[in-house]
Design an enzyme around this catalytic site. Structure first.
Site, PDB file in Angstrom:
ATOM      1  N   CYS A  14       0.863  -1.188   0.000  1.00  0.00           N
ATOM      2  CA  CYS A  14       0.000   0.000   0.000  1.00  0.00           C
ATOM      3  C   CYS A  14       0.893   1.228   0.000  1.00  0.00           C
ATOM      4  CB  CYS A  14      -0.921  -0.007   1.219  1.00  0.00           C
ATOM      5  SG  CYS A  14      -1.969   1.460   1.345  1.00  0.00           S
ATOM      6  N   HIS A  92      -2.626  -4.092 -11.101  1.00  0.00           N
ATOM      7  CA  HIS A  92      -3.467  -2.963 -11.499  1.00  0.00           C
ATOM      8  C   HIS A  92      -3.846  -3.091 -12.964  1.00  0.00           C
ATOM      9  CE1 HIS A  92      -2.702  -0.530  -7.849  1.00  0.00           C
ATOM     10  NE2 HIS A  92      -1.574  -1.215  -7.839  1.00  0.00           N
ATOM     11  N   GLU A 144     -10.450  -0.143  -5.689  1.00  0.00           N
ATOM     12  CA  GLU A 144      -9.413  -1.019  -5.148  1.00  0.00           C
ATOM     13  C   GLU A 144      -9.955  -2.413  -4.838  1.00  0.00           C
ATOM     14  OE1 GLU A 144      -6.269   0.158  -2.636  1.00  0.00           O
ATOM     15  OE2 GLU A 144      -6.914   2.258  -2.614  1.00  0.00           O
ATOM     16  N   CYS A 153      -4.665   6.041  -4.055  1.00  0.00           N
ATOM     17  CA  CYS A 153      -3.975   4.752  -4.103  1.00  0.00           C
ATOM     18  C   CYS A 153      -2.556   5.003  -4.610  1.00  0.00           C
ATOM     19  CB  CYS A 153      -4.710   3.775  -5.009  1.00  0.00           C
ATOM     20  SG  CYS A 153      -3.905   2.160  -5.181  1.00  0.00           S
ATOM     21  N   GLY A 156      -1.542   2.494  -7.186  1.00  0.00           N
ATOM     22  CA  GLY A 156      -2.323   2.776  -8.389  1.00  0.00           C
ATOM     23  C   GLY A 156      -1.821   3.985  -9.146  1.00  0.00           C
TER      24      GLY A 156
END
Length: 217
Positions: A14, A92, A144, A153, A156
């Site tokens: 994360c 992703h 997500e 994110c 992301g």
């Protein structure tokens, strides 16, 4: 660092969470170093902390190298989309939309939710929807894996920058504008590593959190 999604599943990494970890351990006095290493399921990540008045204000994270695949033409929630798979330690898929097209709530909750569980991604995927604003600025909203839409994110944003650079929309320095604020992504040409930079600030703190719930009668 361990990261758990809203549905109880565990995420590999994360980008926003790791910046918070860096701020927390420094501001709370667990370390006086401004260069940290953090172990994640995606491997070691290196953090550089920027401080002001003895507190962390921004964190730069070495996100390592990314792996991008060829674009996929898929149908999700009845809509044909072209997405670019990018792995930055977690999976992703990046979908570019027309510059004048609004990234609506409905787009996230229908197409985004369908992409999360699409057969093309057996382990699930984080779905990014992106507008190219010009001058190496991108607008992004994210659905997500395991959590639904979130305000930002970090992984992301990093994956989105990779997709934009590879498709010629940006050079190697990209600003990604999210609902929760801006993230700055740099793709270093020499090391091929990606660096994510963003702010870190306290929102609230929970004290005396119970370690166990009382048994209900």
């Amino acid at each position: 660092m361990e990261m758990w999604n809203a549905d109880g599943t565990r995420a590999e990494m994360c980008g926003n969470g790791i910046r918070c970890v860096g701020k927390y351990v420094y501001d709370k006095g667990y370390t006086d170093k401004t260069e940290l290493t953090v172990e994640t399921l995606s491997g070691i990540r290196r953090l550089s902390l920027r401080t002001e008045g003895g507190r962390v204000t921004e964190v730069s994270v070495d996100m390592g190298q990314a792996r991008a695949a060829e674009p996929l033409s898929l149908t999700a929630a009845g809509e044909a989309v072209v997405c670019i798979p990018v792995d930055v330690g977690n999976p992703h898929c990046v979908v570019f939309r027309e510059a004048g097209e609004t990234l609506t709530d409905a787009l996230l909750t229908t197409v985004g939710a369908a992409l999360e569980h699409h057969p093309a991604f057996p382990g699930g995927v984080n779905a990014e929807f992106v507008q190219v604003l010009g001058d190496c600025h991108l607008r992004m909203r994210v659905w997500e894996r395991g959590s639904g839409e979130t305000c930002a994110c970090g992984t992301g944003a990093t994956a989105t920058a990779v997709a934009a650079i590879l498709n010629g929309y940006c050079d190697r320095k990209v600003t990604v504008k999210l609902n929760g604020g801006d993230l700055h992504i740099t793709w270093d040409e020499k090391t091929n590593h990606l660096f994510m930079e963003g702010s870190a600030s306290y929102v609230f703190e929970i004290k005396d959190y119970p370690l166990a719930c009382e048994k209900l009668s």
